[in-house]
Enzyme design. Structure first.
Site, short mmCIF file in Angstrom:
data_model
loop_
_atom_site.label_atom_id
_atom_site.label_comp_id
_atom_site.label_asym_id
_atom_site.label_seq_id
_atom_site.Cartn_x
_atom_site.Cartn_y
_atom_site.Cartn_z
N ASP A 154 35.39 48.94 46.18
CA ASP A 154 33.94 49.16 46.10
C ASP A 154 33.28 48.07 45.25
OD1 ASP A 154 34.88 50.00 43.67
OD2 ASP A 154 33.90 51.97 43.71
N SER A 155 34.11 47.13 44.74
CA SER A 155 33.55 45.92 44.13
C SER A 155 32.70 45.17 45.15
CB SER A 155 34.66 45.02 43.59
OG SER A 155 35.64 44.78 44.58
N ASP A 186 38.58 52.09 49.03
CA ASP A 186 38.09 52.82 47.85
C ASP A 186 37.22 54.02 48.24
OD1 ASP A 186 38.87 52.07 45.31
OD2 ASP A 186 37.51 50.36 45.22
N LYS A 206 41.76 54.99 47.74
CA LYS A 206 41.95 54.84 46.28
C LYS A 206 40.84 55.58 45.56
CE LYS A 206 41.23 50.78 43.92
NZ LYS A 206 40.11 51.12 43.00
N GLU A 247 39.27 56.73 41.64
CA GLU A 247 39.26 56.39 40.22
C GLU A 247 39.22 57.63 39.34
OE1 GLU A 247 36.08 53.76 39.13
OE2 GLU A 247 36.65 52.26 40.63
N GLU A 278 43.86 49.01 35.22
CA GLU A 278 42.93 47.90 34.97
C GLU A 278 42.61 47.76 33.48
OE1 GLU A 278 39.52 47.84 37.55
OE2 GLU A 278 38.57 46.19 36.44
O1 KIV Z 1 36.91 47.69 43.69
C1 KIV Z 1 37.79 46.90 43.31
O2 KIV Z 1 37.80 45.70 43.64
C2 KIV Z 1 38.86 47.44 42.47
C3 KIV Z 1 39.77 46.43 41.82
C4 KIV Z 1 39.09 45.88 40.63
C5 KIV Z 1 41.08 47.01 41.50
O3 KIV Z 1 38.95 48.60 42.28
#
Ligand code: KIV
Length: 270
Positions: free
Chosen positions: A43-44, A82, A112, A114, A179
C-alpha cells in the site's frame, strides 16, 4: 513460481528470499525478469504512484486495480497484496469478505496485514484458505501514532515484539515482515519462528529482504530511510523529459531514424 513450501525450504537452508514492491505491469515484469522471489503489492503505492502523503488514503479498490496489473506483469511470481488501512476492524464478517475479495480478484498468493492485534483475523482468513503475511515493527498504516522511526528499541517493547511475532505465527501467518527494528531483535525473532521472516530496516539476519521499488531505483518520490540502498538511478528521468521537450521544440525529434520514409502522397488522388 516459488511456492510457500519452497520459501519455507529457503528459510531452512538459509537461502535468502528476495522481495520487492511492484505496483503496475512494467515494474512487475521487471521484477519477474530479475528473478526476484516474491513481489509485494504494497500500500506504499499510495505514496509512490498515487502521490498521497501516507498509506492511509489507499482503498481496497486501489489495491485490486494495481495488483491485477502486477499479476499480468508477473504471472510466474509469488505475489502478496496489502490489506489497506480501514479494511480490517469493521466486523468479522465484512473483514473476511474484503480479504476474500482482495485474494480472489487479484489472484495474489497471499495477503499482508499490519499489526499484532490481528491474530483473530489471521486465523479467520487461514480457516477459509487465505494465506496471510503479518507485518510488525514499524507499520506504516499507524504512522499517525508511531511516526516513521525505529520500533521496539526498549527491553519491554522488544519482548512484546517477540511475543507478538510468536502469536501471529500461532494464529496461522505464513510469513512475517519486520520493519525498522534493531537487527539483534530481528535475528532473535527470525531464529524463534518457523515461518520466513522478511526484513526492511531489520538487518541482515532475517530470512529475506524487501525494499520499495521506487526507493531502490531512486525515483525521488519518498523520503529515503536509513535502510534504503539505491541500486539504480531514475532521478535522471526529469533530465530525459526536459531533453525530449527541447528536441520537440527545436525539431531535432523525430529524426529520420524515427520516421517511416515510405512516400505515399504521389499515390493519393487529389
Ligand atoms: O507497503 C509496503 O511497501 C510495505 C513494505 C514497506 C514492507 O509494506
Amino acid at each position: 513460481m516459488k511456492t510457500l513450501n519452497q520459501l519455507l525450504d529457503m528459510k531452512q537452508s538459509n537461502d535468502k528470499i528476495s522481495m520487492v514492491t511492484a505496483y503496475d505491469y512494467p515494474s512487475a515484469k521487471q521484477a519477474e525478469s530479475a528473478q526476484i522471489d516474491t513481489i509485494l503489492v504494497g500500500d506504499s503505492l499510495g505514496m509512490t504512484v498515487l502521490g498521497y502523503d501516507s498509506t492511509v488514503q489507499v482503498t481496497v479498490d486501489d489495491m485490486i486495480h494495481h495488483a491485477k496489473a502486477v499479476r499480468r506483469g508477473a504471472p510466474g511470481t509469488f505475489i502478496i497484496v496489502d490489506v489497506p488501512f480501514g479494511a480490517v476492524g469493521i466486523n468479522e464478517q465484512s473483514d473476511l469478505e474484503t480479504a476474500v475479495k482482495l485474494y480472489q480478484q487479484t489472484q495474489a498468493n497471499a495477503i499482508k496485514a499490519e499489526g499484532a492485534h490481528l491474530t483473530q483475523y489471521i486465523e479467520s482468513c487461514s480457516n477459509v484458505g487465505i494465506p496471510v503475511v503479518s507485518h510488525l515493527g514499524l507499520t506504516p498504516q499507524s504512522v499517525g501514532i508511531t511516526g516513521y522511526k525505529m520500533q521496539a528499541n526498549t527491553k519491554e517493547a522488544a519482548q512484546q515484539l517477540i511475543d507478538d511475532a510468536y502469536n501471529v505465527q500461532q494464529a496461522g501467518a505464513v510469513m512475517l515482515v519486520l520493519e525498522a527494528i534493531p537487527s539483534d531483535l530481528a535475528a532473535k525473532i527470525t531464529k524463534n519462528l518457523d515461518i520466513p521472516v522478511i526484513g526492511i530496516g531489520a538487518g541482515k539476519s532475517t530470512d529475506g529482504q524487501v525494499l520499495v521499488y521506487h526507493d531502490l531505483l531512486n525515483y525521488e518520490v519518498n523520503h529515503q530511510a536509513k535502510f534504503v540502498k539505491q541500486y539504480g538511478d531514475f532521478s535522471k528521468g526529469v533530465q530525459a523529459l526536459s531533453l525530449y521537450n527541447t528536441e520537440v521544440k527545436s525539431q531535432q525529434f523525430p529524426s529520420d531514424a524515427h520516421t517511416y520514409k515510405k512516400q505515399v502522397m504521389n499515390e493519393v488522388s487529389e
